[in-house]
Design an enzyme around this catalytic site. Sequence first.
Site: not given
Ligand code: NAX
Length: 325
Positions: A159, A187
């Site tokens: 952000d 966020h």
């Molecule tokens: P993806 O859905 O591509 O990847 C997430 C991965 O986490 C998947 O491979 C899934 O299998 C894995 N996962 C789910 N549960 C798990 C667990 N219990 N243990 C280990 N792995 C697990 O998402 P991606 O685009 O990589 O985003 C990841 C996270 O970042 C999401 O929650 C997203 O909302 C968050 N974000 C946060 C941001 C921030 O500024 N704080 C910005 C970017 C992003 O949106």
Amino acid sequence: MSSATTVAITGAAGQIGYSLLPRIAAGEMFGPDRKIRLQLLEIPPALDALRGVAMELQDCAFPLLEEVVTTTDPDVAFSGASWCLLVGSKPRGPGMERADLLLENGRIFVGQGSSIDARAAADCRVVVVGNPCNTNCMIAAAQGSRLGPERYSAMMRLDQNRATALLAQKAGVAVEEVGDVIVYGNHSPSMYPDAANARIAGQPAPAVIGDSDWLRGEFLETVGQRGAAIIAARGLSSAASAANALIDHVHALNTPGKTLHGLAVCSRGEYGMPRGVWAGLPVRTSAPGVFAVVEDIEHDSFARNALEKTGAELAHERELVADFL
Ligand code: NAX
């Protein structure tokens, strides 16, 4: 004993992981002289994909990359880790309310927080990216008795970078001319990117921009909706910019100096944020991994109103996950 830095990353087979891992292995997070050991955690359905990512890392032949561990066991992933980057979380499914998302993810962060407290290195720092990242971070920290809350932060840096780039574009200056942009609170769309105290080429940003309607309207709206705009355009959420922001976040924590950084850290009531929630706040780093909240920034009534709203949202999220704390 290995002198490598051990970094645990959850959700490592996801989109952000794919952008992040090569950059860490290339030395962009911890510097060009630091060997890296990656301990990558996934859930069982994503383990094959994770192994593919590990193969690609091997094929990069990164000189700094000492070892890559892939696992579905948090105790293995967090064992001896000096940095735990909690990227993985469950995405919001169709018809799922934010409250459901908080509860689903809360369970994940209870388990991972306990495992980190039991297994991670004594100098461990934890950064939460997986959404809802502020509240997930609070839940993970609440499981600990060994590591204090100051070891846990959540990522507001994407952000901050978005707001910084937007101000630079509006002012027609290079990005490095813009500083002190802090994003307060949650966020979520309730966040408050503070342009009033930002600096552009050493001057107060409002004086340089000269358009307070834009700063209070389109600017806030654009930063708050940027994630949705990227999903609409790309069909996928921000990944390269999120990985980049996480590198900036870790640099901010590791680099002592006068620069102001925005991190979500445990609030002690600064700027009206409820005590004990993880809120975006201005910090300065005094030694690697050690920071203090800067408390003397002034806000007008418009800003105070916005801070109150985003703080109230964090307090409400805390009520929803009270059973996990
Ligand atoms: P993806 O859905 O591509 O990847 C997430 C991965 O986490 C998947 O491979 C899934 O299998 C894995 N996962 C789910 N549960 C798990 C667990 N219990 N243990 C280990 N792995 C697990 O998402 P991606 O685009 O990589 O985003 C990841 C996270 O970042 C999401 O929650 C997203 O909302 C968050 N974000 C946060 C941001 C921030 O500024 N704080 C910005 C970017 C992003 O949106």
